[in-house]
Design a protein around this motif. Sequence first.
Motif, PDB file in Angstrom:
ATOM      1  N   PHE A  57     -14.843  29.446  64.047  1.00 55.03           N
ATOM      2  CA  PHE A  57     -15.661  30.039  62.988  1.00 55.03           C
ATOM      3  C   PHE A  57     -15.395  29.262  61.699  1.00 55.03           C
ATOM      4  CE2 PHE A  57     -16.296  33.336  59.715  1.00 55.03           C
ATOM      5  CZ  PHE A  57     -17.539  33.817  60.073  1.00 55.03           C
ATOM      6  N   HIS A  73     -26.302  38.122  52.450  1.00 47.10           N
ATOM      7  CA  HIS A  73     -25.249  37.105  52.370  1.00 47.10           C
ATOM      8  C   HIS A  73     -25.823  35.778  52.852  1.00 47.10           C
ATOM      9  CE1 HIS A  73     -21.481  35.172  52.362  1.00 47.10           C
ATOM     10  NE2 HIS A  73     -21.033  35.520  53.548  1.00 47.10           N
ATOM     11  N   GLU A 121     -24.192  32.808  53.398  1.00 44.63           N
ATOM     12  CA  GLU A 121     -23.391  31.848  54.169  1.00 44.63           C
ATOM     13  C   GLU A 121     -24.210  31.444  55.408  1.00 44.63           C
ATOM     14  OE1 GLU A 121     -19.329  33.003  54.969  1.00 44.63           O
ATOM     15  OE2 GLU A 121     -18.839  31.002  55.723  1.00 44.63           O
ATOM     16  N   ASP A 130     -23.888  31.027  58.458  1.00 44.95           N
ATOM     17  CA  ASP A 130     -23.865  31.761  59.734  1.00 44.95           C
ATOM     18  C   ASP A 130     -24.857  32.933  59.699  1.00 44.95           C
ATOM     19  OD1 ASP A 130     -22.063  32.873  57.853  1.00 44.95           O
ATOM     20  OD2 ASP A 130     -20.899  33.879  59.405  1.00 44.95           O
ATOM     21  N   HIS A 131     -25.360  33.256  58.511  1.00 43.79           N
ATOM     22  CA  HIS A 131     -26.367  34.323  58.392  1.00 43.79           C
ATOM     23  C   HIS A 131     -27.698  33.834  57.834  1.00 43.79           C
ATOM     24  CE1 HIS A 131     -23.017  36.776  59.328  1.00 43.79           C
ATOM     25  NE2 HIS A 131     -22.365  36.355  58.261  1.00 43.79           N
ATOM     26  N   HIS A 141     -18.398  38.350  50.766  1.00 44.53           N
ATOM     27  CA  HIS A 141     -17.352  37.358  50.749  1.00 44.53           C
ATOM     28  C   HIS A 141     -17.641  36.175  49.819  1.00 44.53           C
ATOM     29  CE1 HIS A 141     -16.719  33.774  53.825  1.00 44.53           C
ATOM     30  NE2 HIS A 141     -15.741  33.731  52.981  1.00 44.53           N
ATOM     31  N   ASP A 159     -20.549  40.979  55.275  1.00 42.45           N
ATOM     32  CA  ASP A 159     -19.296  40.669  55.978  1.00 42.45           C
ATOM     33  C   ASP A 159     -18.300  41.832  55.970  1.00 42.45           C
ATOM     34  OD1 ASP A 159     -20.095  38.161  56.693  1.00 42.45           O
ATOM     35  OD2 ASP A 159     -18.876  37.090  55.242  1.00 42.45           O
ATOM     36  N   TYR A 200     -10.205  39.131  61.119  1.00 40.19           N
ATOM     37  CA  TYR A 200     -11.418  38.799  60.374  1.00 40.19           C
ATOM     38  C   TYR A 200     -11.239  39.165  58.899  1.00 40.19           C
ATOM     39  CZ  TYR A 200     -16.191  38.582  58.830  1.00 40.19           C
ATOM     40  OH  TYR A 200     -17.316  38.264  58.117  1.00 40.19           O
ATOM     41  N   THR A 202     -22.368  42.201  59.409  1.00 40.37           N
ATOM     42  CA  THR A 202     -22.967  40.965  59.919  1.00 40.37           C
ATOM     43  C   THR A 202     -22.230  40.400  61.139  1.00 40.37           C
ATOM     44  OG1 THR A 202     -21.751  39.898  58.136  1.00 40.37           O
ATOM     45  CG2 THR A 202     -24.114  40.151  57.835  1.00 40.37           C
ATOM     46  N   HIS A 203     -21.052  40.935  61.431  1.00 36.83           N
ATOM     47  CA  HIS A 203     -20.324  40.543  62.645  1.00 36.83           C
ATOM     48  C   HIS A 203     -19.685  41.806  63.236  1.00 36.83           C
ATOM     49  CE1 HIS A 203     -20.409  36.283  61.412  1.00 36.83           C
ATOM     50  NE2 HIS A 203     -19.962  36.662  60.240  1.00 36.83           N
TER      51      HIS A 203
END
Length: 395
Positions: A24, A80, A82, A84-85, A146, A165, A194, A224-225
């Motif tokens: 990650f 968010h 970032e 990954d999203h 984050h 997050d 995490y 989101t995760h």
Amino acid sequence: MKHKVIILDNIYWVGVNDRRTHLFENYWPLPHGVSYNSYLIDDEKVALFDTVDRVKSDDFLENIYNIISDKPIDYLIINHIEPDHSGSINILLDKYPRLQIVGNSKTFAYLEKFYGITENLIQIKEGDTLDLGFHRIKFFMTPLVHWPETMVSFEETKGVLFSGDAFGAFGTLDGNIFDDQIELNSIEEEISRYYTNIVGKYAKPTKNALLKLENLNITHICPTHGPVWRSHIKDIITKYTRWSNHETEKGVTIVFGSMYGYTEKIAEYLALGFANQGINDIKIYDVSKTHPSYILNRIYQKKGVLIGSPTYNNALFPKIDGLLNEIKNIGMRNHVLGVFGSSLWTPGRSVRLLKEFAENIKWEFIDQTPETIGNLTSSVWEKCDALIEEMVKKL
Ligand code: FEO
């Protein structure tokens, strides 16, 4: 027909699981994979909350189509940015060119930098709302949980918090997506690992966010995760409150680097000594064998920390040095520290370097610093005993 993943009424999970990516952010190990959660509300207006990493964009588009068929998406809400999203935004726009993107001013600054997108934007700020028909969404800024632009969206009608997050976890969602369908003990470490490594540096902003959201009547938390929280909301909020307050529990973490086993022998001696003093929660980590994310996670939560290193090229063992930097960077607090080491060419060097870390980190420090020169002798054991005795009093 493909299964739909219903959160509540016409609120759906349209996220994806990634079992192929090993790291990650290209750093944190993912032995159990990770989910990139995206959610969709199929109301008079269709709203999507965040996208997914671009490696999974095809599956993501399929999941959306499975819910809304040929209906258009009206809004993409970016909680968010970032990647990954946000990594699938351009692909999403190819398919839904008329959708409007909802975000705050920082989100849009980053959106332009990452993807060159400057049109069809609806800029919102703290407390603004968006009506979808039956559902109404209210926005709260939660900067640095984050990234600086981070915000959360609260669906007021049903009490669903799209939390970004916050309250997330590593690990895929294997069919079941709700907290009460999953053996939570089995993913405990992936939840705290995490938090520690992704959000932990931002404890103060996390605390501010918790205070801001504390009066909302939340029925579901959709991060989101990781799993969706609906039955253990109080528990996860309590955990986040504890962590963001830097509360530590009684327990000892012993971390060592060792080339030929002498520093390790001190670690073993210390562990047995703590056990003899009635300390139950003891863990030893060889820094060469365990990724720092696990060690940092453990340290974050337990009060007693013992760090040992040999002198290596006149410096600390490289992986210990790296770990110390990560501890400083996260800004961990409320710990009692002891250090130990091993030197042959330059007696005193290893513990002196570790003491520099102690001065810098400003944790409570126990100034009993066993160091072995070659194999262990009774004077080292005596210093270990003194260290154990003093630390036990402070746990
Ligand atoms: Fe999962 Fe901060 O992104």
